[in-house]
Design a protein around this motif. Sequence first.
Motif, mmCIF file in Angstrom:
data_model
loop_
_atom_site.group_PDB
_atom_site.id
_atom_site.type_symbol
_atom_site.label_atom_id
_atom_site.label_comp_id
_atom_site.label_asym_id
_atom_site.label_seq_id
_atom_site.Cartn_x
_atom_site.Cartn_y
_atom_site.Cartn_z
ATOM 1 N N HIS A 258 0.839 -1.204 0.000
ATOM 2 C CA HIS A 258 0.000 0.000 0.000
ATOM 3 C C HIS A 258 0.874 1.254 0.000
ATOM 4 O O HIS A 258 0.628 2.191 -0.768
ATOM 5 C CB HIS A 258 -0.942 0.001 1.204
ATOM 6 N N LEU A 259 1.898 1.275 0.837
ATOM 7 C CA LEU A 259 2.809 2.421 0.891
ATOM 8 C C LEU A 259 3.520 2.617 -0.443
ATOM 9 O O LEU A 259 3.700 3.747 -0.911
ATOM 10 C CB LEU A 259 3.827 2.243 2.015
ATOM 11 N N LYS A 260 3.928 1.526 -1.062
ATOM 12 C CA LYS A 260 4.605 1.590 -2.360
ATOM 13 C C LYS A 260 3.677 2.211 -3.408
ATOM 14 O O LYS A 260 4.095 3.095 -4.152
ATOM 15 C CB LYS A 260 5.030 0.185 -2.781
ATOM 16 N N ALA A 261 2.427 1.758 -3.447
ATOM 17 C CA ALA A 261 1.474 2.297 -4.416
ATOM 18 C C ALA A 261 1.227 3.783 -4.180
ATOM 19 O O ALA A 261 1.167 4.571 -5.142
ATOM 20 C CB ALA A 261 0.155 1.526 -4.333
ATOM 21 N N GLN A 262 1.099 4.178 -2.933
ATOM 22 C CA GLN A 262 0.873 5.592 -2.613
ATOM 23 C C GLN A 262 2.087 6.450 -2.972
ATOM 24 O O GLN A 262 1.935 7.583 -3.434
ATOM 25 C CB GLN A 262 0.532 5.753 -1.125
ATOM 26 N N LEU A 263 3.274 5.907 -2.768
ATOM 27 C CA LEU A 263 4.490 6.648 -3.105
ATOM 28 C C LEU A 263 4.608 6.821 -4.621
ATOM 29 O O LEU A 263 4.941 7.917 -5.098
ATOM 30 C CB LEU A 263 5.727 5.945 -2.542
ATOM 31 N N ILE A 264 4.327 5.785 -5.382
ATOM 32 C CA ILE A 264 4.366 5.902 -6.843
ATOM 33 C C ILE A 264 3.351 6.945 -7.308
ATOM 34 O O ILE A 264 3.658 7.786 -8.158
ATOM 35 C CB ILE A 264 4.104 4.540 -7.508
#
Length: 63
Positions: free
Chosen positions: A47-53
């Motif tokens: 989830h954090l990865k998707a939000q960062l992208i």
Amino acid sequence: MRNKKLIPFEVIEKAVAGEPKEIDIVLKHYKYLSKYRGHINDDIQEHLKAQLIKAIMQFRFDR
């Protein structure tokens, strides 16, 4: 002398422009920080990865 804890500005510029290699550098930097700061399971990490992208792709320097 550069602060090794910061991502170089040139990498951020290229990541915002959509360069996959630089996006990966940013993701790895924050993955390390999030794992270092506490116990984060794989679902939260994704989830954090998707939000960062998403944030990288929406970032504008001209604001």
